[in-house]
Design an enzyme around this catalytic site. Structure first.
Site, PDB file in Angstrom:
ATOM      1  N   GLU A 193     -37.507   3.457  12.959  1.00 34.11           N
ATOM      2  CA  GLU A 193     -36.765   2.110  12.929  1.00 34.11           C
ATOM      3  C   GLU A 193     -36.336   1.952  11.412  1.00 34.11           C
ATOM      4  O   GLU A 193     -37.240   2.408  10.807  1.00 34.11           O
ATOM      5  CB  GLU A 193     -37.830   1.042  13.396  1.00 34.11           C
ATOM      6  CG  GLU A 193     -37.417  -0.424  13.104  1.00 34.11           C
ATOM      7  CD  GLU A 193     -38.337  -1.463  13.504  1.00 34.11           C
ATOM      8  OE1 GLU A 193     -39.554  -1.161  13.870  1.00 34.11           O
ATOM      9  OE2 GLU A 193     -38.056  -2.649  13.229  1.00 34.11           O
ATOM     10  N   SER A 204     -33.225  -4.439   4.398  1.00 33.99           N
ATOM     11  CA  SER A 204     -34.022  -5.357   3.648  1.00 33.99           C
ATOM     12  C   SER A 204     -35.374  -5.175   4.192  1.00 33.99           C
ATOM     13  O   SER A 204     -35.806  -4.561   5.175  1.00 33.99           O
ATOM     14  CB  SER A 204     -33.493  -6.778   4.094  1.00 33.99           C
ATOM     15  OG  SER A 204     -33.495  -7.068   5.295  1.00 33.99           O
ATOM     16  N   TYR A 215     -28.225  -6.872   1.530  1.00 32.47           N
ATOM     17  CA  TYR A 215     -27.803  -5.778   2.142  1.00 32.47           C
ATOM     18  C   TYR A 215     -27.297  -4.705   1.411  1.00 32.47           C
ATOM     19  O   TYR A 215     -27.147  -3.473   1.635  1.00 32.47           O
ATOM     20  CB  TYR A 215     -27.182  -6.077   3.442  1.00 32.47           C
ATOM     21  CG  TYR A 215     -27.923  -6.725   4.298  1.00 32.47           C
ATOM     22  CD1 TYR A 215     -29.121  -6.531   4.991  1.00 32.47           C
ATOM     23  CD2 TYR A 215     -27.263  -8.099   4.661  1.00 32.47           C
ATOM     24  CE1 TYR A 215     -29.708  -7.327   5.990  1.00 32.47           C
ATOM     25  CE2 TYR A 215     -27.994  -8.949   5.737  1.00 32.47           C
ATOM     26  CZ  TYR A 215     -29.143  -8.525   6.231  1.00 32.47           C
ATOM     27  OH  TYR A 215     -29.948  -9.354   7.041  1.00 32.47           O
ATOM     28  N   HIS A 274     -34.529  -0.629   8.307  1.00 29.57           N
ATOM     29  CA  HIS A 274     -34.144  -1.909   7.932  1.00 29.57           C
ATOM     30  C   HIS A 274     -33.734  -1.813   6.458  1.00 29.57           C
ATOM     31  O   HIS A 274     -34.613  -1.336   5.768  1.00 29.57           O
ATOM     32  CB  HIS A 274     -34.929  -3.071   8.137  1.00 29.57           C
ATOM     33  CG  HIS A 274     -35.249  -3.282   9.575  1.00 29.57           C
ATOM     34  ND1 HIS A 274     -34.514  -3.727  10.193  1.00 29.57           N
ATOM     35  CD2 HIS A 274     -36.411  -3.098  10.249  1.00 29.57           C
ATOM     36  CE1 HIS A 274     -35.021  -3.727  11.602  1.00 29.57           C
ATOM     37  NE2 HIS A 274     -35.931  -3.348  11.759  1.00 29.57           N
ATOM     38  N   PRO A 332     -25.816  -5.022  15.387  1.00 28.77           N
ATOM     39  CA  PRO A 332     -24.568  -6.206  15.186  1.00 28.77           C
ATOM     40  C   PRO A 332     -24.909  -6.725  13.820  1.00 28.77           C
ATOM     41  O   PRO A 332     -25.655  -6.669  13.004  1.00 28.77           O
ATOM     42  CB  PRO A 332     -25.211  -7.449  15.981  1.00 28.77           C
ATOM     43  CG  PRO A 332     -26.787  -7.179  16.338  1.00 28.77           C
ATOM     44  CD  PRO A 332     -26.939  -5.744  16.525  1.00 28.77           C
ATOM     45  N   ASN A 333     -23.491  -6.913  13.260  1.00 25.00           N
ATOM     46  CA  ASN A 333     -23.150  -7.175  12.061  1.00 25.00           C
ATOM     47  C   ASN A 333     -23.101  -6.183  10.871  1.00 25.00           C
ATOM     48  O   ASN A 333     -22.678  -6.269   9.762  1.00 25.00           O
ATOM     49  CB  ASN A 333     -23.831  -8.521  11.686  1.00 25.00           C
ATOM     50  CG  ASN A 333     -23.689  -9.597  12.411  1.00 25.00           C
ATOM     51  OD1 ASN A 333     -22.596 -10.065  12.635  1.00 25.00           O
ATOM     52  ND2 ASN A 333     -24.616 -10.242  13.127  1.00 25.00           N
ATOM     53  N   ALA A 393     -30.321  -7.840  14.235  1.00 21.33           N
ATOM     54  CA  ALA A 393     -31.117  -9.102  14.732  1.00 21.33           C
ATOM     55  C   ALA A 393     -31.669  -8.741  16.049  1.00 21.33           C
ATOM     56  O   ALA A 393     -32.511  -9.545  16.395  1.00 21.33           O
ATOM     57  CB  ALA A 393     -30.193 -10.306  14.820  1.00 21.33           C
ATOM     58  N   ARG A 430     -21.056  -8.221   3.655  1.00 21.95           N
ATOM     59  CA  ARG A 430     -22.077  -9.144   4.074  1.00 21.95           C
ATOM     60  C   ARG A 430     -23.417  -9.436   3.431  1.00 21.95           C
ATOM     61  O   ARG A 430     -23.771  -8.514   2.998  1.00 21.95           O
ATOM     62  CB  ARG A 430     -22.553  -8.666   5.576  1.00 21.95           C
ATOM     63  CG  ARG A 430     -23.618  -9.543   6.307  1.00 21.95           C
ATOM     64  CD  ARG A 430     -24.202  -8.754   7.267  1.00 21.95           C
ATOM     65  NE  ARG A 430     -25.260  -9.612   8.015  1.00 21.95           N
ATOM     66  CZ  ARG A 430     -26.131  -9.137   8.691  1.00 21.95           C
ATOM     67  NH1 ARG A 430     -26.233  -7.620   8.888  1.00 21.95           N
ATOM     68  NH2 ARG A 430     -27.071  -9.778   9.304  1.00 21.95           N
ATOM     69  N   ARG A 452     -39.001 -11.998   4.537  1.00 20.52           N
ATOM     70  CA  ARG A 452     -37.945 -12.856   4.755  1.00 20.52           C
ATOM     71  C   ARG A 452     -38.402 -14.046   5.724  1.00 20.52           C
ATOM     72  O   ARG A 452     -39.758 -14.378   5.878  1.00 20.52           O
ATOM     73  CB  ARG A 452     -36.540 -12.135   5.029  1.00 20.52           C
ATOM     74  CG  ARG A 452     -36.108 -11.114   4.141  1.00 20.52           C
ATOM     75  CD  ARG A 452     -35.029 -10.165   4.430  1.00 20.52           C
ATOM     76  NE  ARG A 452     -33.912 -11.312   4.842  1.00 20.52           N
ATOM     77  CZ  ARG A 452     -32.705 -10.945   5.419  1.00 20.52           C
ATOM     78  NH1 ARG A 452     -32.638  -9.696   6.183  1.00 20.52           N
ATOM     79  NH2 ARG A 452     -31.777 -11.904   5.762  1.00 20.52           N
ATOM     80  N   ARG A 498     -37.892 -13.063  11.186  1.00 19.17           N
ATOM     81  CA  ARG A 498     -37.837 -11.719  11.070  1.00 19.17           C
ATOM     82  C   ARG A 498     -39.061 -10.733  11.142  1.00 19.17           C
ATOM     83  O   ARG A 498     -38.883  -9.687  10.858  1.00 19.17           O
ATOM     84  CB  ARG A 498     -36.810 -11.404   9.808  1.00 19.17           C
ATOM     85  CG  ARG A 498     -35.388 -12.086   9.919  1.00 19.17           C
ATOM     86  CD  ARG A 498     -34.562 -11.721   8.649  1.00 19.17           C
ATOM     87  NE  ARG A 498     -33.792 -12.892   8.494  1.00 19.17           N
ATOM     88  CZ  ARG A 498     -32.397 -12.564   9.142  1.00 19.17           C
ATOM     89  NH1 ARG A 498     -31.979 -11.852   9.876  1.00 19.17           N
ATOM     90  NH2 ARG A 498     -31.716 -13.465   8.778  1.00 19.17           N
ATOM     91  N   ASN A 543     -31.270   0.892  13.414  1.00 21.41           N
ATOM     92  CA  ASN A 543     -31.391  -0.609  12.848  1.00 21.41           C
ATOM     93  C   ASN A 543     -30.669  -1.403  13.759  1.00 21.41           C
ATOM     94  O   ASN A 543     -29.315  -1.419  13.881  1.00 21.41           O
ATOM     95  CB  ASN A 543     -30.647  -0.525  11.455  1.00 21.41           C
ATOM     96  CG  ASN A 543     -30.615  -1.720  10.796  1.00 21.41           C
ATOM     97  OD1 ASN A 543     -31.149  -2.768  11.147  1.00 21.41           O
ATOM     98  ND2 ASN A 543     -30.096  -1.792   9.524  1.00 21.41           N
TER      99      ASN A 543
HETATM  100  C1  DQA Z   1     -31.721  -6.009   9.165  1.00 21.01           C
HETATM  101  C2  DQA Z   1     -32.636  -7.112   9.194  1.00 21.01           C
HETATM  102  C3  DQA Z   1     -32.356  -8.060  10.392  1.00 21.01           C
HETATM  103  O1  DQA Z   1     -33.235  -9.258  10.260  1.00 21.01           O
HETATM  104  C4  DQA Z   1     -30.928  -8.729  10.101  1.00 21.01           C
HETATM  105  O2  DQA Z   1     -30.594  -9.264  11.544  1.00 21.01           O
HETATM  106  C5  DQA Z   1     -29.989  -7.535  10.291  1.00 21.01           C
HETATM  107  C6  DQA Z   1     -30.413  -6.453   9.464  1.00 21.01           C
HETATM  108  C7  DQA Z   1     -31.771  -4.919   7.911  1.00 21.01           C
HETATM  109  O3  DQA Z   1     -31.421  -4.021   7.924  1.00 21.01           O
HETATM  110  O4  DQA Z   1     -32.461  -5.430   6.793  1.00 21.01           O
HETATM  111  O5  DQA Z   1     -28.810  -7.644  10.450  1.00 21.01           O
HETATM  112  O6  DQA Z   1     -31.992  -5.244  10.258  1.00 21.01           O
END
Ligand code: DQA
Length: 145
Positions: free
Chosen positions: A98, A102, A23, A100, A10-11, A77, A18, A107, A111, A74
């Site tokens: 996996e 960030s 990011y 990410h 998501p997102n 959240a 964003r 953080r 997270r 990835n």
């Molecule tokens: C994320 C880190 C997650 O905590 C966050 O909710 C994201 C992006 C990252 O790629 O750093 O949506 O997965």
């Protein structure tokens, strides 16, 4: 030709606009193109999938079982609380990496926990778009592709 599935949660469709300080400036299309270019150089195939919906991600992981050698995920959240995605990943036999953008451990404390990690072969985080590329190169090396 070996096929690798990249799942963006998501997102991540909003990458580029964003929170770019966290990011990065690259859009999801930029990242997917970079992955496809890297894959082509190594004669492997990459398919990219993005969804904002937990069930759609579960469906995609289940469908990947007979179609893909490895998964890069990835989960956004969902990483931090989706038991459904964890269970689906556990049913996948090949390597799961996996990713990410960030550094999730630098953080907010919510997270710091990753359920995806419990099903992952390994992970790369905190390197922006490079995290994805290194995950792909890692799979290529691991599977001798
Ligand atoms: C994320 C880190 C997650 O905590 C966050 O909710 C994201 C992006 C990252 O790629 O750093 O949506 O997965």
């Amino acid at each position: 030709m070996a096929k690798i599935l990249v799942i963006h949660g998501p997102n991540l469709n909003l990458l580029g606009e964003r929170e770019p300080a966290i990011y990065g400036e690259q859009t999801l299309d930029d990242i997917n193109k970079m992955l496809k270019d890297t894959a082509a150089k190594h004669q492997v195939e990459v398919d990219c999938f993005q969804s904002n919906h937990e069930g759609a991600i579960v469906d995609q992981i289940q469908a990947a079982r007979d179609q893909y050698e490895a998964v890069i995920i990835n989960a956004g959240a969902y990483t931090h609380y989706s038991i459904a995605i964890l269970d689906a990943l556990r049913s996948f036999k090949g390597p799961v990496i996996e990713v990410h953008l960030s550094n999730i451990y630098q953080r907010e404390s919510y997270r710091h926990r990753s359920l995806v990690s419990e099903a992952a072969t390994g992970g790369i985080f905190g390197l922006g778009a490079l995290s994805y590329k290194l995950a792909l190169l890692g799979i290529i090396e691991m599977l001798n592709l």
